[in-house]
Write a protein that holds these residues in place. Sequence first.
Motif, PDB file in Angstrom:
ATOM      1  N   LYS A  68      50.407  47.299 -78.505  1.00 35.57           N
ATOM      2  CA  LYS A  68      51.487  47.362 -77.523  1.00 35.57           C
ATOM      3  C   LYS A  68      52.725  47.979 -78.164  1.00 35.57           C
ATOM      4  O   LYS A  68      52.988  47.775 -79.343  1.00 35.57           O
ATOM      5  CB  LYS A  68      51.824  45.960 -77.009  1.00 35.57           C
ATOM      6  N   ILE A  69      53.472  48.704 -77.352  1.00 41.48           N
ATOM      7  CA  ILE A  69      54.690  49.344 -77.834  1.00 41.48           C
ATOM      8  C   ILE A  69      55.893  48.573 -77.306  1.00 41.48           C
ATOM      9  O   ILE A  69      56.072  48.445 -76.095  1.00 41.48           O
ATOM     10  CB  ILE A  69      54.760  50.827 -77.393  1.00 41.48           C
ATOM     11  N   GLY A  70      56.708  48.031 -78.218  1.00 39.07           N
ATOM     12  CA  GLY A  70      57.886  47.263 -77.842  1.00 39.07           C
ATOM     13  C   GLY A  70      59.153  48.093 -77.791  1.00 39.07           C
ATOM     14  O   GLY A  70      60.166  47.659 -77.256  1.00 39.07           O
ATOM     15  N   LYS A  71      59.113  49.285 -78.360  1.00 36.68           N
ATOM     16  CA  LYS A  71      60.286  50.159 -78.386  1.00 36.68           C
ATOM     17  C   LYS A  71      59.793  51.604 -78.395  1.00 36.68           C
ATOM     18  O   LYS A  71      58.804  51.920 -79.038  1.00 36.68           O
ATOM     19  CB  LYS A  71      61.118  49.879 -79.641  1.00 36.68           C
ATOM     20  N   ASP A  72      60.483  52.489 -77.662  1.00 37.69           N
ATOM     21  CA  ASP A  72      60.068  53.890 -77.590  1.00 37.69           C
ATOM     22  C   ASP A  72      59.922  54.513 -78.975  1.00 37.69           C
ATOM     23  O   ASP A  72      60.646  54.163 -79.907  1.00 37.69           O
ATOM     24  CB  ASP A  72      61.076  54.720 -76.797  1.00 37.69           C
ATOM     25  N   ASN A  73      58.993  55.449 -79.064  1.00 38.53           N
ATOM     26  CA  ASN A  73      58.756  56.264 -80.254  1.00 38.53           C
ATOM     27  C   ASN A  73      58.291  55.476 -81.468  1.00 38.53           C
ATOM     28  O   ASN A  73      58.566  55.842 -82.607  1.00 38.53           O
ATOM     29  CB  ASN A  73      59.993  57.097 -80.607  1.00 38.53           C
ATOM     30  N   MET A  74      57.578  54.385 -81.229  1.00 40.92           N
ATOM     31  CA  MET A  74      56.951  53.640 -82.317  1.00 40.92           C
ATOM     32  C   MET A  74      55.500  54.091 -82.395  1.00 40.92           C
ATOM     33  O   MET A  74      54.838  54.262 -81.374  1.00 40.92           O
ATOM     34  CB  MET A  74      57.011  52.134 -82.061  1.00 40.92           C
ATOM     35  N   ALA A  75      54.991  54.296 -83.591  1.00 39.94           N
ATOM     36  CA  ALA A  75      53.614  54.749 -83.769  1.00 39.94           C
ATOM     37  C   ALA A  75      52.968  53.940 -84.888  1.00 39.94           C
ATOM     38  O   ALA A  75      53.647  53.356 -85.729  1.00 39.94           O
ATOM     39  CB  ALA A  75      53.577  56.236 -84.104  1.00 39.94           C
TER      40      ALA A  75
END
Length: 125
Positions: A68-75
């Motif tokens: 899951k992505i909690g903040k934009d532009n996390m990889a």
Amino acid sequence: LTASLGIEVAGQVHGSGNDIGEETSVNFSIDWDGGMTQEVILSGSAATTLTASFDNVRPYTTYQLIHKIGKDNMAIYFDSPIYWPGGTRPTLSTTSGSIDVLTFTTDGSSNIYGVAQYNFSASVG
């Protein structure tokens, strides 16, 4: 538990899962002894790539990672060699709120094979 003649089960068989929670460390570990299904939320103070390593991988086993992505532009980057379809690492979702599901299967030679399903969202019907 060792069974030489097989095991017959009526109903469901399930193992425990593990909610890794919100991960902000640049390098973190996914310990598969915590459960065959793990959930991680990538978050942090700045857009970045987090590196995950795998611990306690067993032969002839299938694992799932709910990404899951909690903040934009996390990889996420995996430091273990993984065989992907076509030999190309998938580009996972990077938008806040996105959910991907990765499935990893191992063989008897310590190889890890991965497939990814992207951008899950709820639907009725």
